[in-house]
Write an enzyme that holds these catalytic residues in place. Structure first.
Site, mmCIF file in Angstrom:
data_model
loop_
_atom_site.group_PDB
_atom_site.id
_atom_site.type_symbol
_atom_site.label_atom_id
_atom_site.label_comp_id
_atom_site.label_asym_id
_atom_site.label_seq_id
_atom_site.Cartn_x
_atom_site.Cartn_y
_atom_site.Cartn_z
ATOM 1 N N TYR A 143 0.816 -1.213 0.000
ATOM 2 C CA TYR A 143 0.000 0.000 0.000
ATOM 3 C C TYR A 143 0.850 1.263 0.000
ATOM 4 O O TYR A 143 0.357 2.349 -0.304
ATOM 5 C CB TYR A 143 -0.931 0.023 1.212
ATOM 6 C CG TYR A 143 -2.001 -1.044 1.201
ATOM 7 C CD1 TYR A 143 -2.293 -1.768 0.059
ATOM 8 C CD2 TYR A 143 -2.723 -1.333 2.347
ATOM 9 C CE1 TYR A 143 -3.268 -2.747 0.059
ATOM 10 C CE2 TYR A 143 -3.711 -2.310 2.359
ATOM 11 C CZ TYR A 143 -3.966 -3.015 1.197
ATOM 12 O OH TYR A 143 -4.941 -3.984 1.205
ATOM 13 N N ASP A 251 -4.972 -6.986 5.950
ATOM 14 C CA ASP A 251 -6.237 -6.369 5.559
ATOM 15 C C ASP A 251 -7.273 -7.445 5.261
ATOM 16 O O ASP A 251 -8.416 -7.414 5.760
ATOM 17 C CB ASP A 251 -5.982 -5.494 4.329
ATOM 18 C CG ASP A 251 -7.130 -4.545 4.013
ATOM 19 O OD1 ASP A 251 -8.160 -4.593 4.711
ATOM 20 O OD2 ASP A 251 -6.983 -3.746 3.074
ATOM 21 N N ASP A 255 -10.401 -8.985 8.093
ATOM 22 C CA ASP A 255 -11.818 -8.900 7.735
ATOM 23 C C ASP A 255 -12.459 -10.276 7.737
ATOM 24 O O ASP A 255 -13.601 -10.447 8.191
ATOM 25 C CB ASP A 255 -11.980 -8.245 6.363
ATOM 26 C CG ASP A 255 -11.919 -6.729 6.427
ATOM 27 O OD1 ASP A 255 -11.750 -6.188 7.540
ATOM 28 O OD2 ASP A 255 -12.030 -6.079 5.376
#
Length: 370
Positions: A143, A251, A255
């Site tokens: 990222y 990430d 989740d």
């Protein structure tokens, strides 16, 4: 017991102010009953700050976060700010705080409380008693790596580029957080990467292995490829204690793990920085649910994720383990009594709103503290 803890409160947008008010009840209770007092500053962030000041977060608020012992964050965003443009979107508030405070380790617990075991889409015997902590690196990896961008090639086609980059230092500092957490839990860390196809994953595995050998020989270390970890989280999630991984895989896996619980509105999180020369560690705590603009202002939101984020704050920033445990136990008792907000409602339970749920947690605290 403790006093003058500097706390910056950032309620944000949507349901953020509503659920944050319920934390205010507990702050008052801690002061009255446990002698724990806070110096509290409250500021605007996100859409609320855009409306008042034209930007999602002001430099003064970033400085207040630096000066605080901990930051308690609500939620930001909503459709009324879709027009402001990418460079001024409300979510920049949280991204700016992570960057400016150097918050590199996101702690995402996935816990299945007994009263909510049937809320999971997995079988009860798979998730009952689940208590996982995922530690995700948050300021490095694909990222943030360079080069990145979209370019036009000589033949007129376009190419998008993102670069996965990690250094020894970045890997060691987030792995240390995971090992230290494991020592407070069940003393086991699973390090997750893709060392079979990615050089950055191979370095990750080598660095974590050496760190464990050198500094944490008492902690059990295992390694797992990210795709297998995703499968194992669904197949047998209780095999894990602490999972540590990079930004991208963290990430996705956090989740996935959060949905094992079946109750997104119940889950807190913490994001930690490095300990400074004075022994202070910058930290921000927030529920993982969003601003939920569809129910904002209606008193329907579940405040338990915000309350449990406050419990994490007490534990990790202020070392008030007893008070954190009290709040977590109070939440369990309230759920065991049958009270439910709309997001976790099930047949035979009593549906309540935000303030009633917050009041119920405070009542349980008073019972537990007798």
């Amino acid at each position: 017991m403790a006093s003058n803890k500097k706390l910056l409160v950032l309620p944000g947008d949507g349901v953020g102010p509503e659920v944050m008010r319920e934390v205010g009840r507990l702050v008052g209770w801690l002061q009255r009953r446990r002698g724990v007092s806070f110096d509290i500053t409250e500021e605007l962030v996100g859409g609320a700050s855009i409306d008042a000041h034209g930007v999602p977060i002001r430099p003064q608020v970033v400085q207040a976060a630096r000066d605080a012992d901990a930051v308690l964050f609500g939620a930001v965003g909503g459709p009324q700010w879709d027009h402001v443009g990418f460079e001024r979107r409300p979510e920049l508030a949280i991204l700016t705080l992570r960057r400016e405070l150097g918050l590199f380790a996101n702690l995402r617990p996935a816990v299945v409380l007994d009263p909510l075991v049937d809320a999971s889409t997995l079988k009860a015997d798979v998730v009952r008693g689940l208590d996982i902590m995922i530690v995700r690196e948050t300021v490095g990896g694909i990222y943030f790596g360079e080069p990145r961008g979209v370019e036009t090639l000589p033949d007129g086609s376009r190419r998008g580029v993102n670069t996965e980059v990690y250094t020894t230092h970045e890997i060691e500092r987030v792995a240390r957080v995971a090992f230290e957490l494991a020592r407070r839990r069940n003393n086991a860390v699973c390090s997750v990467e893709k060392s079979n196809v990615m050089e950055s994953g191979l370095l990750w595995r080598e660095v974590v292995t050496e760190l464990q050998r050198r500094e944490y020989p008492d902690v059990k270390l295992s390694h797992m490829l990210a795709d297998n970890c995703a499968m194992q989280l669904v197949r047998n999630p209780r095999q894990f204690d602490v999972i540590v991984t990079g930004n991208l895989f963290g990430d996705l896996l956090s989740d996935l793990a959060s949905m094992l619980t079946g109750s997104l509105g119940m889950l807190p999180s913490a994001t930690l920085g490095a300990v400074d020369a004075f022994g202070r560690r910058p930290a921000l705590y927030e529920p993982i649910h969003g601003s939920a603009p569809d129910i904002a202002g209606r008193g329907l939101a579940n405040p338990l994720a915000q309350i449990l984020s406050f419990a994490m704050l007490l534990r990790y920033s202020f070392e008030l383990e007893g008070e954190a445990l009290l709040i977590e136990e109070a939440c369990r008792h309230v759920l065991a009594s049958g009270l439910r907000t709309a997001d976790i409602m099930s047949p035979g339970m009593a549906r309540v709103g935000t303030s009633v749920m917050g009041e119920a947690v405070q009542r349980e605290l008073e019972k537990l503290d007798r």
